[in-house]
Design an enzyme around this catalytic site. Structure first.
Site, PDB file in Angstrom:
ATOM      1  N   ASP A  31      77.986  79.238  40.722  1.00 43.19           N
ATOM      2  CA  ASP A  31      76.620  79.520  41.170  1.00 43.19           C
ATOM      3  C   ASP A  31      76.440  81.043  41.176  1.00 43.19           C
ATOM      4  O   ASP A  31      76.074  81.634  40.157  1.00 43.19           O
ATOM      5  CB  ASP A  31      76.458  78.888  42.568  1.00 43.19           C
ATOM      6  CG  ASP A  31      75.039  78.896  43.075  1.00 43.19           C
ATOM      7  OD1 ASP A  31      74.392  79.959  43.014  1.00 43.19           O
ATOM      8  OD2 ASP A  31      74.549  77.859  43.568  1.00 43.19           O
ATOM      9  N   LYS A  68      75.075  77.696  36.925  1.00 46.57           N
ATOM     10  CA  LYS A  68      73.679  78.113  37.159  1.00 46.57           C
ATOM     11  C   LYS A  68      73.543  79.540  36.622  1.00 46.57           C
ATOM     12  O   LYS A  68      73.771  80.506  37.369  1.00 46.57           O
ATOM     13  CB  LYS A  68      73.365  78.113  38.656  1.00 46.57           C
ATOM     14  CG  LYS A  68      73.301  76.754  39.313  1.00 46.57           C
ATOM     15  CD  LYS A  68      72.850  76.906  40.772  1.00 46.57           C
ATOM     16  CE  LYS A  68      72.942  75.618  41.529  1.00 46.57           C
ATOM     17  NZ  LYS A  68      72.659  75.791  42.977  1.00 46.57           N
ATOM     18  N   ARG A  99      79.061  63.643  48.529  1.00 42.76           N
ATOM     19  CA  ARG A  99      80.110  63.851  47.524  1.00 42.76           C
ATOM     20  C   ARG A  99      80.383  62.581  46.734  1.00 42.76           C
ATOM     21  O   ARG A  99      80.845  62.617  45.605  1.00 42.76           O
ATOM     22  CB  ARG A  99      81.421  64.302  48.193  1.00 42.76           C
ATOM     23  CG  ARG A  99      81.361  65.669  48.858  1.00 42.76           C
ATOM     24  CD  ARG A  99      82.777  66.139  49.180  1.00 42.76           C
ATOM     25  NE  ARG A  99      82.806  67.233  50.130  1.00 42.76           N
ATOM     26  CZ  ARG A  99      82.703  68.525  49.806  1.00 42.76           C
ATOM     27  NH1 ARG A  99      82.541  68.883  48.556  1.00 42.76           N
ATOM     28  NH2 ARG A  99      82.760  69.455  50.733  1.00 42.76           N
TER      29      ARG A  99
HETATM   30  O1  LIG Z   1      79.646  80.585  42.595  1.00 44.50           O
HETATM   31  P1  LIG Z   1      79.564  80.459  44.081  1.00 44.50           P
HETATM   32  O2  LIG Z   1      78.219  80.901  44.611  1.00 44.50           O
HETATM   33  O3  LIG Z   1      80.681  81.168  44.773  1.00 44.50           O
HETATM   34  O4  LIG Z   1      79.605  78.916  44.458  1.00 44.50           O
HETATM   35  C1  LIG Z   1      80.541  78.021  43.894  1.00 44.50           C
HETATM   36  C2  LIG Z   1      81.449  77.417  44.925  1.00 44.50           C
HETATM   37  O5  LIG Z   1      80.692  76.717  45.897  1.00 44.50           O
HETATM   38  C3  LIG Z   1      81.261  75.426  46.094  1.00 44.50           C
HETATM   39  O6  LIG Z   1      82.273  75.435  47.038  1.00 44.50           O
HETATM   40  P2  LIG Z   1      82.019  75.319  48.622  1.00 44.50           P
HETATM   41  O7  LIG Z   1      82.287  76.661  49.217  1.00 44.50           O
HETATM   42  O8  LIG Z   1      80.677  74.704  48.866  1.00 44.50           O
HETATM   43  O9  LIG Z   1      83.190  74.389  49.099  1.00 44.50           O
HETATM   44  P3  LIG Z   1      83.526  72.848  48.783  1.00 44.50           P
HETATM   45  O10 LIG Z   1      83.949  72.795  47.326  1.00 44.50           O
HETATM   46  O11 LIG Z   1      84.656  72.549  49.674  1.00 44.50           O
HETATM   47  O12 LIG Z   1      82.299  72.017  49.043  1.00 44.50           O
HETATM   48  C4  LIG Z   1      81.853  75.095  44.735  1.00 44.50           C
HETATM   49  O13 LIG Z   1      82.875  74.120  44.828  1.00 44.50           O
HETATM   50  C5  LIG Z   1      82.369  76.421  44.248  1.00 44.50           C
HETATM   51  O14 LIG Z   1      83.702  76.632  44.645  1.00 44.50           O
HETATM   52  N1  LIG Z   2      76.489  71.175  46.992  1.00 49.19           N
HETATM   53  C1  LIG Z   2      76.357  72.347  46.383  1.00 49.19           C
HETATM   54  N2  LIG Z   2      77.292  73.304  46.528  1.00 49.19           N
HETATM   55  C2  LIG Z   2      77.089  74.458  45.875  1.00 49.19           C
HETATM   56  N3  LIG Z   2      77.853  75.562  45.852  1.00 49.19           N
HETATM   57  C3  LIG Z   2      77.237  76.449  45.073  1.00 49.19           C
HETATM   58  N4  LIG Z   2      76.089  75.949  44.579  1.00 49.19           N
HETATM   59  C4  LIG Z   2      75.983  74.703  45.075  1.00 49.19           C
HETATM   60  C5  LIG Z   2      74.996  73.669  44.923  1.00 49.19           C
HETATM   61  O1  LIG Z   2      73.955  73.770  44.238  1.00 49.19           O
HETATM   62  N5  LIG Z   2      75.254  72.516  45.616  1.00 49.19           N
END
Ligand SMILES: O=P(O)(O)OC[C@H]1O[C@H](OP(=O)(O)OP(=O)(O)O)[C@H](O)[C@@H]1O
Ligand SMILES: Nc1nc2[nH]cnc2c(=O)[nH]1
Length: 180
Positions: A107, A135, A169
């Site tokens: 992201d 994204k 999830r």
């Molecule tokens: O590019 P970024 O803006 O850093 O976002 C991406 C990160 O966000 C989410 O993890 P999250 O921290 O939500 O943890 P999770 O996988 O445990 O849900 C996803 O799994 C990536 O690791």
């Molecule tokens: N669930 C979720 N986690 C994120 N982490 C970064 N981007 C996203 C998103 O669009 N959805």
């Protein structure tokens, strides 16, 4: 249009499972060519990537390949002010290895940038990154991605491993938030 409600938000069907699976099949095909004879170590970044990693890894037909699961743990270091995230759970020796990081989504790019920095300090032979989703309009870090499943707009999504406050999830398709 299929909709789900999680907590205060409504989500609508955005990417059906068939499209997700097809993109992963293409990725696996490419990896099977690129990584032949490289003894790759796949690193799945929990939690979000578990479904993607399972779907991909069963399509990797290289017998000399391994998978490991890591998490990013936040800690407030004694000498740091910010929220530092440290990679935990990595028991394999990384030095000299061909490493492929598996992410569900890139992201802002902050997470993958941080992971790459930490891995490079462990002296791998090479590190490549595979993400199911990207994204492009949200990126604030310059990141090099070797395998991208699908590019998506800058909307919040859930499903196929990705959550909204812990829920969603288990959805097999990917849903995007409805702005109400
Ligand atoms: O590019 P970024 O803006 O850093 O976002 C991406 C990160 O966000 C989410 O993890 P999250 O921290 O939500 O943890 P999770 O996988 O445990 O849900 C996803 O799994 C990536 O690791
Ligand atoms: N669930 C979720 N986690 C994120 N982490 C970064 N981007 C996203 C998103 O669009 N959805």
């Amino acid at each position: 249009m299929k909709k789900v409600k999680i907590h205060d938000k409504t989500f609508q069907l955005f990417i059906p499972y068939e499209k997700i699976r097809a993109s992963i099949e293409l990725m696996a095909e490419k990896m099977n060519k690129d990584l032949a004879d490289k003894n790759p170590l796949f690193i799945c970044v929990l939690n979000g990537s578990f479904m993607f990693a399972a779907e991909l890894f069963k399509r990797i037909d290289l017998i000399n390949s391994e998978i490991s699961f890591v998490k990013l743990a936040s800690y407030a270091g004694e000498h740091t002010t910010g929220n530092v995230k440290q990679l935990i759970g990595l028991n394999e020796k990384i030095e000299g290895r061909t490493v492929v990081v598996l992410e569900d989504i890139v992201d802002s790019g902050i997470t993958i940038d941080n992971i790459q920095d930490q891995l490079k300090k462990l002296k791998p032979k090479e590190v490549s990154v595979a993400t199911l989703l990207l994204k492009p309009d949200a990126l604030i870090k310059e990141v090099e991605l070797d395998y991208v499943g699908l590019e998506i707009p800058n909307d919040f999504i859930v499903g196929y491993g990705l959550d909204y406050d812990g829920y969603g999830r288990n959805l097999i398709d990917i849903y995007s938030v409805v702005n109400e």
